[in-house]
Design an enzyme around this catalytic site. Structure first.
Site, PDB file in Angstrom:
ATOM      1  N   ARG A   1      45.669 -96.977  -2.649  1.00 54.87           N
ATOM      2  CA  ARG A   1      45.098 -98.417  -2.614  1.00 54.87           C
ATOM      3  C   ARG A   1      45.224 -99.589  -2.393  1.00 54.87           C
ATOM      4  NH1 ARG A   1      42.697 -94.346  -6.524  1.00 54.87           N
ATOM      5  NH2 ARG A   1      40.142 -93.970  -5.604  1.00 54.87           N
TER       6      ARG A   1
ATOM      7  N   HIS B   1      37.017 -83.851  -6.717  1.00 55.77           N
ATOM      8  CA  HIS B   1      36.624 -84.810  -7.800  1.00 55.77           C
ATOM      9  C   HIS B   1      36.740 -83.683  -8.871  1.00 55.77           C
ATOM     10  CE1 HIS B   1      36.702 -88.787  -8.437  1.00 55.77           C
ATOM     11  NE2 HIS B   1      35.743 -88.488  -9.632  1.00 55.77           N
ATOM     12  N   ASP B   2      36.755 -83.633 -10.768  1.00 60.87           N
ATOM     13  CA  ASP B   2      36.909 -83.501 -11.200  1.00 60.87           C
ATOM     14  C   ASP B   2      37.067 -81.894 -12.122  1.00 60.87           C
ATOM     15  OD1 ASP B   2      36.993 -86.251 -12.685  1.00 60.87           O
ATOM     16  OD2 ASP B   2      34.937 -86.178 -12.617  1.00 60.87           O
TER      17      ASP B   2
ATOM     18  N   ARG C   1      55.585 -99.169 -16.169  1.00 58.88           N
ATOM     19  CA  ARG C   1      57.054 -99.610 -16.990  1.00 58.88           C
ATOM     20  C   ARG C   1      57.271-100.363 -15.887  1.00 58.88           C
ATOM     21  NH1 ARG C   1      57.991 -97.682 -21.951  1.00 58.88           N
ATOM     22  NH2 ARG C   1      60.887 -98.938 -21.685  1.00 58.88           N
TER      23      ARG C   1
ATOM     24  N   HIS D   1      48.312 -97.328  -8.109  1.00 53.47           N
ATOM     25  CA  HIS D   1      49.221 -95.932  -8.595  1.00 53.47           C
ATOM     26  C   HIS D   1      50.025 -95.524  -7.084  1.00 53.47           C
ATOM     27  CE1 HIS D   1      45.219 -94.647  -6.655  1.00 53.47           C
ATOM     28  NE2 HIS D   1      45.214 -95.541  -7.834  1.00 53.47           N
TER      29      HIS D   1
ATOM     30  N   THR E   1      37.824 -95.304  -9.749  1.00 57.09           N
ATOM     31  CA  THR E   1      37.838 -94.059  -7.959  1.00 57.09           C
ATOM     32  C   THR E   1      36.880 -93.080  -7.918  1.00 57.09           C
ATOM     33  OG1 THR E   1      38.726 -91.530  -9.224  1.00 57.09           O
ATOM     34  CG2 THR E   1      37.105 -92.388 -10.351  1.00 57.09           C
TER      35      THR E   1
ATOM     36  N   ASN F   1      46.911 -83.645  -6.297  1.00 52.55           N
ATOM     37  CA  ASN F   1      47.100 -84.980  -6.117  1.00 52.55           C
ATOM     38  C   ASN F   1      48.072 -85.785  -7.117  1.00 52.55           C
ATOM     39  OD1 ASN F   1      46.343 -87.789  -6.351  1.00 52.55           O
ATOM     40  ND2 ASN F   1      44.283 -87.381  -5.863  1.00 52.55           N
TER      41      ASN F   1
ATOM     42  N   GLY G   1      43.901 -83.685  -9.477  1.00 54.63           N
ATOM     43  CA  GLY G   1      44.923 -84.658 -10.103  1.00 54.63           C
ATOM     44  C   GLY G   1      44.704 -84.154 -10.907  1.00 54.63           C
TER      45      GLY G   1
ATOM     46  N   GLU H   1      44.388 -89.599   1.437  1.00 49.71           N
ATOM     47  CA  GLU H   1      43.458 -89.497   1.009  1.00 49.71           C
ATOM     48  C   GLU H   1      42.671 -91.529   1.352  1.00 49.71           C
ATOM     49  OE1 GLU H   1      41.733 -87.293  -1.895  1.00 49.71           O
ATOM     50  OE2 GLU H   1      42.238 -88.638  -3.201  1.00 49.71           O
TER      51      GLU H   1
ATOM     52  N   HIS I   1      46.641 -90.507  -3.083  1.00 48.02           N
ATOM     53  CA  HIS I   1      45.444 -91.109  -2.663  1.00 48.02           C
ATOM     54  C   HIS I   1      45.923 -93.352  -2.594  1.00 48.02           C
ATOM     55  CE1 HIS I   1      40.911 -92.747  -2.844  1.00 48.02           C
ATOM     56  NE2 HIS I   1      42.055 -93.824  -2.406  1.00 48.02           N
TER      57      HIS I   1
END
Length: 237
Positions: A45, A190-191, A18, A50, A100, A7, A213, A70, A43
């Site tokens: 949004r 996830h994690d 920046r 991001h 998240t 990810n 990710g 996703e 992902h």
């Protein structure tokens, strides 16, 4: 061997801090593939904090492994995915304001909505996966949506792993066995990290793919991106 999808959202987060195009999201995606990643996950949004929608458009013709998009299925997201035609779309239930992903779908309550959305993606030839927790009712409900896969939401496992890894993994083993019995392929994410990934992979039957990710990109600051990807791949052997 379980496939590793990287990810790259955090790369876009750094870029956006920046302005400009450093680091270059597309170049990093291609480098991840060159370094051994078997898929690229993004992902986008609605606030594009991001990954941007334009990033998806740029990546769709560049990714040569498995492209996985996703996100929460707003109309704009659905249209973006259908046009991009990735190998896989992963539906997550987080609303636009969520920091998240933090939960799986209630597949019983949202059955009718998911059925219609998944039908649209499948008509476009896109494999579907939906984010779920280990509640067996939600895994059983996933079958009724018509999805090809589920993605197990592994934050509870990661949180509890340092306390008692056997207890942390138990509900995920049960959930994975149930999903396989019902004919669903199994992803996870996830994690997941270098600390907990190998144990998860060794104990979850029929695991097809993990999407990682935050931990992987963070580790790459210390170990370098190529070396980090190889370290994660070794956890999946």
């Amino acid at each position: 061997m379980t496939r590793l999808s990287v990810n790259i959202n955090k790369i876009a987060t750094i870029r956006n801090a920046r302005g400009g195009n450093t680091p270059n999201v597309c170049k990093v995606a291609l480098d991840c593939e060159r370094f051994g990643a078997e898929g690229i996950t993004v992902h986008p949004r609605p606030d594009e904090r991001h990954i941007r929608y334009q990033d998806v458009r740029d990546l769709e013709s560049l990714v040569i492994t498995e492209f996985n998009i996703e996100g929460y299925p707003t109309r704009d997201f659905i249209d973006l995915v259908v046009k991009a035609k990735p190998a896989q779309v992963t539906l997550v239930p987080d609303p636009p304001e969520a920091l998240t992903s933090n939960a799986g779908w209630d597949t019983v309550k949202n059955r009718d909505i998911l059925v219609e959305i998944i039908k649209e993606f499948k008509a476009a030839g896109i494999r579907t996966s939906i984010f779920v927790d280990t509640d067996l009712a939600n895994i059983e409900g996933a079958v009724a949506t018509g999805t090809d896969r589920i993605e197990l939401y592994t934050e509870p496992y990661a949180t509890n792993y340092p306390k008692n890894k056997e207890e942390a993994i138990r509900p995920f083993v049960i959930a994975a066995k149930k999903a396989h019995e019902l004919g669903l392929e199994i992803n996870a994410g996830h994690d997941l990290s270098l600390e907990n990934l190998k144990y998860f992979n060794d104990n979850i039957p029929n695991l097809t793919e993990v999407s990682i990710g935050h931990a992987l990109i963070s580790d790459s600051l210390y170990y370098g991106l190529e070396n980090t990807i190889q370290m994660y791949l070794r956890c999946l052997k």
